[in-house]
Scaffold this motif. Structure first.
Motif, PDB file in Angstrom:
ATOM      1  N   PRO A   1       0.804  -1.223   0.000  1.00 15.20           N
ATOM      2  CA  PRO A   1       0.000   0.000   0.000  1.00 15.20           C
ATOM      3  C   PRO A   1       0.844   1.284   0.000  1.00 15.20           C
ATOM      4  CG  PRO A   1       0.212  -0.770   2.229  1.00 15.20           C
ATOM      5  CD  PRO A   1       1.044  -1.706   1.374  1.00 15.20           C
ATOM      6  N   GLN A   2       2.057   1.204  -0.548  1.00 20.49           N
ATOM      7  CA  GLN A   2       2.910   2.395  -0.571  1.00 20.49           C
ATOM      8  C   GLN A   2       2.267   3.488  -1.438  1.00 20.49           C
ATOM      9  OE1 GLN A   2       7.275   1.336  -0.955  1.00 20.49           O
ATOM     10  NE2 GLN A   2       6.393  -0.693  -1.284  1.00 20.49           N
ATOM     11  N   ARG A   3       2.447   4.730  -1.014  1.00 23.84           N
ATOM     12  CA  ARG A   3       1.809   5.843  -1.717  1.00 23.84           C
ATOM     13  C   ARG A   3       2.223   5.886  -3.186  1.00 23.84           C
ATOM     14  NH1 ARG A   3      -0.865  10.546  -1.284  1.00 23.84           N
ATOM     15  NH2 ARG A   3      -0.185  12.323  -2.557  1.00 23.84           N
ATOM     16  N   GLU A   4       3.476   5.544  -3.481  1.00 22.36           N
ATOM     17  CA  GLU A   4       3.938   5.601  -4.866  1.00 22.36           C
ATOM     18  C   GLU A   4       3.197   4.613  -5.763  1.00 22.36           C
ATOM     19  OE1 GLU A   4       7.825   4.993  -3.435  1.00 22.36           O
ATOM     20  OE2 GLU A   4       8.579   6.868  -4.286  1.00 22.36           O
ATOM     21  N   ASP A   5       2.655   3.564  -5.165  1.00 22.07           N
ATOM     22  CA  ASP A   5       1.887   2.605  -5.950  1.00 22.07           C
ATOM     23  C   ASP A   5       0.592   3.235  -6.451  1.00 22.07           C
ATOM     24  OD1 ASP A   5       1.408  -0.094  -6.971  1.00 22.07           O
ATOM     25  OD2 ASP A   5      -0.178  -0.193  -5.477  1.00 22.07           O
ATOM     26  N   TYR A   6      -0.063   4.054  -5.622  1.00 19.86           N
ATOM     27  CA  TYR A   6      -1.248   4.781  -6.073  1.00 19.86           C
ATOM     28  C   TYR A   6      -0.888   5.729  -7.227  1.00 19.86           C
ATOM     29  CZ  TYR A   6      -3.243   3.407  -1.514  1.00 19.86           C
ATOM     30  OH  TYR A   6      -3.696   2.710  -0.412  1.00 19.86           O
ATOM     31  N   VAL A   7       0.288   6.335  -7.113  1.00 20.23           N
ATOM     32  CA  VAL A   7       0.731   7.249  -8.166  1.00 20.23           C
ATOM     33  C   VAL A   7       0.887   6.484  -9.477  1.00 20.23           C
ATOM     34  CG1 VAL A   7       2.535   8.846  -8.911  1.00 20.23           C
ATOM     35  CG2 VAL A   7       1.892   8.740  -6.493  1.00 20.23           C
ATOM     36  N   PHE A   8       1.465   5.307  -9.411  1.00 20.96           N
ATOM     37  CA  PHE A   8       1.639   4.501 -10.630  1.00 20.96           C
ATOM     38  C   PHE A   8       0.296   4.098 -11.233  1.00 20.96           C
ATOM     39  CE2 PHE A   8       6.187   3.858  -9.813  1.00 20.96           C
ATOM     40  CZ  PHE A   8       6.666   3.843 -11.114  1.00 20.96           C
ATOM     41  N   ASP A   9      -0.709   3.863 -10.405  1.00 17.98           N
ATOM     42  CA  ASP A   9      -2.029   3.535 -10.948  1.00 17.98           C
ATOM     43  C   ASP A   9      -2.521   4.642 -11.868  1.00 17.98           C
ATOM     44  OD1 ASP A   9      -2.086   1.171  -9.543  1.00 17.98           O
ATOM     45  OD2 ASP A   9      -3.243   1.971  -7.875  1.00 17.98           O
ATOM     46  N   LEU A  10      -2.379   5.882 -11.429  1.00 18.24           N
ATOM     47  CA  LEU A  10      -2.803   7.014 -12.259  1.00 18.24           C
ATOM     48  C   LEU A  10      -1.862   7.222 -13.439  1.00 18.24           C
ATOM     49  CD1 LEU A  10      -3.941   9.600  -9.571  1.00 18.24           C
ATOM     50  CD2 LEU A  10      -5.336   8.677 -11.427  1.00 18.24           C
ATOM     51  N   LEU A  11      -0.581   7.075 -13.197  1.00 17.27           N
ATOM     52  CA  LEU A  11       0.402   7.258 -14.266  1.00 17.27           C
ATOM     53  C   LEU A  11       0.152   6.286 -15.411  1.00 17.27           C
ATOM     54  CD1 LEU A  11       4.197   7.784 -13.655  1.00 17.27           C
ATOM     55  CD2 LEU A  11       3.429   6.176 -15.368  1.00 17.27           C
ATOM     56  N   MET A  12      -0.108   5.028 -15.086  1.00 17.70           N
ATOM     57  CA  MET A  12      -0.352   4.029 -16.121  1.00 17.70           C
ATOM     58  C   MET A  12      -1.662   4.301 -16.855  1.00 17.70           C
ATOM     59  SD  MET A  12       1.147   0.425 -14.587  1.00 17.70           S
ATOM     60  CE  MET A  12       0.470   0.504 -12.939  1.00 17.70           C
ATOM     61  N   GLN A  13      -2.647   4.792 -16.129  1.00 16.32           N
ATOM     62  CA  GLN A  13      -3.917   5.144 -16.763  1.00 16.32           C
ATOM     63  C   GLN A  13      -3.718   6.256 -17.789  1.00 16.32           C
ATOM     64  OE1 GLN A  13      -6.845   3.647 -16.090  1.00 16.32           O
ATOM     65  NE2 GLN A  13      -8.101   4.923 -17.423  1.00 16.32           N
ATOM     66  N   VAL A  14      -2.968   7.283 -17.397  1.00 21.81           N
ATOM     67  CA  VAL A  14      -2.703   8.417 -18.290  1.00 21.81           C
ATOM     68  C   VAL A  14      -1.934   7.968 -19.528  1.00 21.81           C
ATOM     69  CG1 VAL A  14      -1.391  10.571 -18.513  1.00 21.81           C
ATOM     70  CG2 VAL A  14      -2.821  10.178 -16.497  1.00 21.81           C
TER      71      VAL A  14
ATOM     72  N   ASP B   1      -9.881   7.848  -1.641  1.00 19.12           N
ATOM     73  CA  ASP B   1      -9.298   9.022  -0.973  1.00 19.12           C
ATOM     74  C   ASP B   1      -7.815   9.146  -1.302  1.00 19.12           C
ATOM     75  OD1 ASP B   1     -11.687   9.718   0.143  1.00 19.12           O
ATOM     76  OD2 ASP B   1     -11.300   8.733   2.068  1.00 19.12           O
ATOM     77  N   HIS B   2      -7.113   8.012  -1.281  1.00 17.47           N
ATOM     78  CA  HIS B   2      -5.688   8.043  -1.626  1.00 17.47           C
ATOM     79  C   HIS B   2      -5.499   8.480  -3.077  1.00 17.47           C
ATOM     80  CE1 HIS B   2      -3.874   6.464   2.007  1.00 17.47           C
ATOM     81  NE2 HIS B   2      -4.799   5.508   2.066  1.00 17.47           N
ATOM     82  N   LEU B   3      -6.318   7.953  -3.956  1.00 20.58           N
ATOM     83  CA  LEU B   3      -6.203   8.301  -5.367  1.00 20.58           C
ATOM     84  C   LEU B   3      -6.463   9.796  -5.583  1.00 20.58           C
ATOM     85  CD1 LEU B   3      -5.632   6.347  -7.765  1.00 20.58           C
ATOM     86  CD2 LEU B   3      -8.049   6.546  -8.345  1.00 20.58           C
ATOM     87  N   SER B   4      -7.426  10.329  -4.845  1.00 25.02           N
ATOM     88  CA  SER B   4      -7.779  11.745  -4.992  1.00 25.02           C
ATOM     89  C   SER B   4      -6.700  12.677  -4.450  1.00 25.02           C
ATOM     90  CB  SER B   4      -9.106  12.031  -4.282  1.00 25.02           C
ATOM     91  OG  SER B   4     -10.161  11.300  -4.888  1.00 25.02           O
ATOM     92  N   SER B   5      -5.857  12.151  -3.580  1.00 25.40           N
ATOM     93  CA  SER B   5      -4.815  12.997  -2.981  1.00 25.40           C
ATOM     94  C   SER B   5      -3.575  13.135  -3.861  1.00 25.40           C
ATOM     95  CB  SER B   5      -4.401  12.427  -1.623  1.00 25.40           C
ATOM     96  OG  SER B   5      -3.647  11.232  -1.777  1.00 25.40           O
ATOM     97  N   ILE B   6      -3.504  12.349  -4.946  1.00 23.14           N
ATOM     98  CA  ILE B   6      -2.328  12.396  -5.816  1.00 23.14           C
ATOM     99  C   ILE B   6      -2.334  13.704  -6.614  1.00 23.14           C
ATOM    100  CG2 ILE B   6      -1.087  11.251  -7.684  1.00 23.14           C
ATOM    101  CD1 ILE B   6      -1.247   9.694  -5.007  1.00 23.14           C
ATOM    102  N   THR B   7      -1.191  14.374  -6.647  1.00 24.76           N
ATOM    103  CA  THR B   7      -1.058  15.663  -7.325  1.00 24.76           C
ATOM    104  C   THR B   7      -0.186  15.522  -8.576  1.00 24.76           C
ATOM    105  OG1 THR B   7       0.954  16.296  -6.147  1.00 24.76           O
ATOM    106  CG2 THR B   7      -1.154  16.788  -5.067  1.00 24.76           C
ATOM    107  N   PRO B   8      -0.229  16.507  -9.467  1.00 20.35           N
ATOM    108  CA  PRO B   8       0.685  16.493 -10.620  1.00 20.35           C
ATOM    109  C   PRO B   8       2.149  16.397 -10.203  1.00 20.35           C
ATOM    110  CG  PRO B   8      -1.050  18.101 -10.974  1.00 20.35           C
ATOM    111  CD  PRO B   8      -1.218  17.607  -9.565  1.00 20.35           C
ATOM    112  N   LYS B   9       2.501  17.014  -9.088  1.00 25.52           N
ATOM    113  CA  LYS B   9       3.887  16.937  -8.619  1.00 25.52           C
ATOM    114  C   LYS B   9       4.243  15.509  -8.223  1.00 25.52           C
ATOM    115  CE  LYS B   9       7.176  19.018  -5.366  1.00 25.52           C
ATOM    116  NZ  LYS B   9       7.760  17.735  -4.963  1.00 25.52           N
ATOM    117  N   ASP B  10       3.300  14.788  -7.620  1.00 24.55           N
ATOM    118  CA  ASP B  10       3.549  13.383  -7.278  1.00 24.55           C
ATOM    119  C   ASP B  10       3.883  12.571  -8.529  1.00 24.55           C
ATOM    120  OD1 ASP B  10       3.062  13.703  -4.520  1.00 24.55           O
ATOM    121  OD2 ASP B  10       0.897  13.475  -4.825  1.00 24.55           O
TER     122      ASP B  10
END
Length: 493
Positions: A331-344, A459-468
């Protein structure tokens, strides 16, 4: 592409004649622990008189030692072969034959790997095994589980083995739930591993079709073996050829008795039932099983990659390209970031790689980005691309890196992130309208750790920012952290 099952959700839909409403998983999932250690997850859904029934174990290919690679997958095959009462015409007679078959098969295995083998003795033993197997077939009732389930309205009877877990599933009418409990508890108590050597040959053929004769399968297997030097994620779930050849009935039985037990088991039911009476039924059938021992964690840790790794495969097929980057897991925060990154990057015709490589530059015919090969331990982001005729993997690779560099230097707009979030959630909701989708999701995350990971996911997904996104791209999407595999016909470049 986000994680294989889903990357999270805190709501699911109940659809009535005139009402659609959402309710939190935290309120609807009922979790119980039996005295023998088995975890039970129950979700009542009275929209149709059916139930999705999943039984998962916290054991998979990553939990095998070097002496038993491929055991979990072959065991999946063997657990469809019946029990002492199902799948046999006369178990007392069959038991003696099974022992003779095992003894003969083990003698053959011992001989065939010697440097100096008596070919006549080996041939004699193989003929003996063939005769014993023919005699044994007269006592076997084929596909008894499938027949019983099918005659009672069961559909989707299946199983799958992964790196981190193994799951057995069925969808059936609600009034046949006790039949499921009787069959599955009997399978765990009284499994008979019939036709072992025949099924081992079947797995050999499965490996040939799925890996050795499949360009994409061969690429994926090669990619994992190159990207991981130490961690067992590098090994194919089916095993290497040399592993399959040496698997033994006693190994299978030992692995099963040790790990396919309540302390490693998650039972998930979603559908039309009353939780209190259903739990009593589960306790009656599964509560008598011995607890077993917990699956030990994998202690091997993959060292940090210090340089790009490249492998070229000569294969008589169209060119293919795969690129992988090491990344953290849940559940590392960077994993949530990768979920969005891969989607984009790759989901849909408006994604960056599709627009750039398929539409604008016409370099590839398709592009896919996904997380692999498991989720319990740090894993990979994999990009898979098929170059167009006349385009080289080198051209495609350069264009991919250009797009990845954009992630490091150009922040995504808030609108782009919102679109990606909505795409993920919409896709998940679509998959969860049926009982089986929700059961699979809960079962998966409970075997990985805790289904409650899903409760806070949005909630975790919504907290991800462009800087992340930029920070993660700069840290992980580097040449030293990547593995590249190309496949092409000999002489191509």
């Amino acid at each position: 592409m986000y994680r294989f099952f889903i990357t999270g959700l805190f709501v699911f839909l109940f659809i009535g004649p005139e009402i659609v409403f959402a309710q939190t998983l935290a309120d609807k999932v009922q979790e119980y622990k039996l005295d023998n250690g088995a975890t039970v997850l129950l979700v009542e859904r009275h929209t149709s008189p059916t139930v999705a029934a999943y039984i998962s174990f916290r054991v998979g290919g990553a939990n095998e030692t070097s002496q038993e690679r491929g055991v979990a997958h072959l065991l999946e095959h063997m657990l469809f072969k019946g029990t002492k009462t199902l799948g046999t015409k006369n178990y007392a007679a069959e038991k003696k034959l099974l022992q003779k078959i095992k003894n003969t098969g083990q003698r053959i295995d011992a001989l065939k790997f010697r440097t100096e083998t008596d070919s006549e003795q080996l041939q004699q033993l193989q003929e003996e095994l063939t005769a014993l197997q023919a005699e044994h077939r007269k006592l076997v009732v084929k596909n008894e589980f499938s027949r019983i389930y099918g005659e009672n309205g069961g559909v989707g009877y299946n199983a799958f083995t992964g790196k981190d877990s193994t799951t057995y599933l069925i969808n059936l009418p609600a009034n046949k739930l006790e039949l499921w409990a009787a069959i599955e508890s009997d399978r765990l108590q009284n499994a008979v591993f019939r036709e072992f050597y025949t099924e081992r040959d079947v797995v050999h053929e499965e490996r040939r079709r799925s890996y050795e004769s499949s360009p994409r399968g061969m690429m994926y297997e090669t990619l994992l073996a190159a990207a991981y030097e130490v961690h067992p994620y590098r090994n194919p779930i089916i095993g290497w050829n040399s592993d399959i050849e040496t698997l033994d009935p006693d190994q299978i039985r030992e692995f099963f008795d040790k790990y396919y037990t309540p302390v490693n088991m998650v039972i998930t039911l979603v559908g039309d039932f009353q939780s209190e009476t259903t739990l009593q039924m589960i306790e009656r059938y599964f509560g008598r099983l011995k607890p077993g021992v917990p699956v030990p964690p994998v202690v091997d840790r993959e060292p940090e990659q210090k340089g790009e790794r490249r492998v070229a495969i000569n294969f008589d097929a169209e060119q293919q390209l795969m690129i992988a980057y090491h990344k953290p897991t849940m559940p590392q925060r960077e994993d949530y970031v990768f979920d969005l990154l891969m989607q984009v990057l790759s989901e849909g015709r408006t994604s960056r790689l599709y627009r750039s490589l398929v539409v604008d530059k016409q370099l590839v015919t398709d592009v896919n980005v996904f997380g692999a090969p498991g989720s319990r331990y740090d894993n990979l982001m994999v990009l898979s691309l098929t170059p167009r005729n006349g385009r080289s993997p080198k051209e495609v690779e350069a264009a991919v890196y250009t797009e990845l560099e954009r992630l490091k230097s150009e922040p995504l707009s808030s609108r782009d992130l919102d679109i990606a979030r909505k795409q993920i959630m919409t896709s998940i909701l679509r998959g969860l309208r049926g009982n089986s989708g929700l059961a699979r999701m809960l079962s998966s995350y409970q075997t990985l750790g805790d289904w409650r990971y899903l409760v806070d996911y949005e909630d975790h997904l919504s907290s991800i920012t462009p800087k992340d996104i930029m920070d993660v791209a700069k840290r992980y999407l580097q040449a030293d952290n990547r593995t590249v595999v190309t496949l092409m016909r000999e002489g191509q470049s």
